[in-house]
Design a protein around this motif. Structure first.
Motif, PDB file in Angstrom:
ATOM      1  N   ARG A 114      90.449  47.789 -27.212  1.00 37.35           N
ATOM      2  CA  ARG A 114      90.341  48.480 -25.917  1.00 37.35           C
ATOM      3  C   ARG A 114      88.910  48.944 -25.671  1.00 37.35           C
ATOM      4  O   ARG A 114      88.411  48.898 -24.538  1.00 37.35           O
ATOM      5  N   ASN A 115      88.250  49.379 -26.719  1.00 37.61           N
ATOM      6  CA  ASN A 115      86.864  49.806 -26.588  1.00 37.61           C
ATOM      7  C   ASN A 115      85.982  48.642 -26.142  1.00 37.61           C
ATOM      8  O   ASN A 115      85.117  48.796 -25.279  1.00 37.61           O
ATOM      9  N   LEU A 116      86.204  47.479 -26.720  1.00 43.77           N
ATOM     10  CA  LEU A 116      85.425  46.295 -26.337  1.00 43.77           C
ATOM     11  C   LEU A 116      85.627  45.953 -24.866  1.00 43.77           C
ATOM     12  O   LEU A 116      84.657  45.752 -24.119  1.00 43.77           O
ATOM     13  N   PHE A 117      86.868  45.872 -24.423  1.00 46.28           N
ATOM     14  CA  PHE A 117      87.149  45.480 -23.037  1.00 46.28           C
ATOM     15  C   PHE A 117      86.741  46.577 -22.052  1.00 46.28           C
ATOM     16  O   PHE A 117      86.503  46.280 -20.876  1.00 46.28           O
ATOM     17  N   SER A 118      86.656  47.810 -22.507  1.00 49.81           N
ATOM     18  CA  SER A 118      86.166  48.886 -21.646  1.00 49.81           C
ATOM     19  C   SER A 118      84.644  48.895 -21.565  1.00 49.81           C
ATOM     20  O   SER A 118      84.073  49.388 -20.589  1.00 49.81           O
TER      21      SER A 118
END
Length: 227
Positions: A114-118
């Motif tokens: 989720r951190n990557l896609f955010s």
């Protein structure tokens, strides 16, 4: 962002140790997955190819939604999974995770994903598997990668991955023709890169591993995670 996991399984149990580490077990891979997704806004769907009667997967049937098929092949199962996803309520911001049944995961894979896609917009394909063969001298000599960072992890581009990967909804729709156009993971990803400028991001270190002897994500004690 919700993550929809499509876990492709068939009636197999235990070790089936051909090209596997000695400690490998399908059920432990599934238990590991369940332990990492609890309370994490994840929908788990088991795509069961064949009869599940007597299979370990039945012990956990309150943990997932079952979709039964009967095609008897890896690629056929993948195609049926693609069709099934179209019946689900997937929001534009959601992620779709095609997952084979012989992977282990670290506890933090969901937060890191989720951190990557955010952090980055317009990502294409993400594999959580840091392919060990990408460190073999015969591959390193001519491989060029771009490196990305979040505030907690490094990621790099690679040319291709296996049949377990994460994509956003728009890529699921836009690349359906190529993704369902024929078997062969390696050639498919090379084609996606050359014709649509798609790329695969993988984490360093890995957040999952394909449990194949000699090819597991390096620097992580996967045997301990398996226990």
């Amino acid at each position: 962002m919700k993550i929809h996991i499509l876990y492709r399984h068939y009636n197999v149990e235990g070790a089936e140790n051909k090209y596997r580490p000695s400690w490998f077990d399908y059920e432990k891979c599934f238990i590991n997955l369940l332990s990492t997704i609890e309370g994490k806004n994840v929908d788990l769907h088991v795509i069961m190819d064949g009869n599940s009667n007597g299979n370990f997967i039945e012990k956990y049937k309150d943990k997932y939604t079952l979709h039964s098929i009967n095609v008897g092949s890896d690629y056929g199962s993948y195609l049926e999974t693609y069709k099934y996803i179209k019946t689900l309520n997937v929001e534009d911001t959601d992620l779709i995770y095609f997952l084979e049944n012989d992977y282990l995961h670290t506890d933090n894979w969901i937060d890191e994903t989720r951190n990557l896609f955010s952090t980055y917009a317009k990502l294409n394909y993400v594999s959580l598997y840091d392919h060990n063969d990408k460190y073999f001298p015969e591959h390193v000599n001519d491989m060029i990668s771009r490196v990305y960072t979040t505030n907690t992890h490094h990621w790099r581009t690679i040319g291709s991955t296996c049949g377990s990967y994460i994509i956003p909804k728009n890529i699921f729709i836009e690349d359906e023709d190529i993704n369902t156009g024929g078997p062969g993971d390696h050639d498919k990803f090379l084609h996606l890169n050359s014709t649509r400028n798609r790329f695969v991001l993988t984490p360093i270190p890995g957040l999952s591993t394909h449990c194949m002897e000699g090819l597991m994500s390096p620097t992580i004690d996967w045997e301990t995670i398996n226990k």
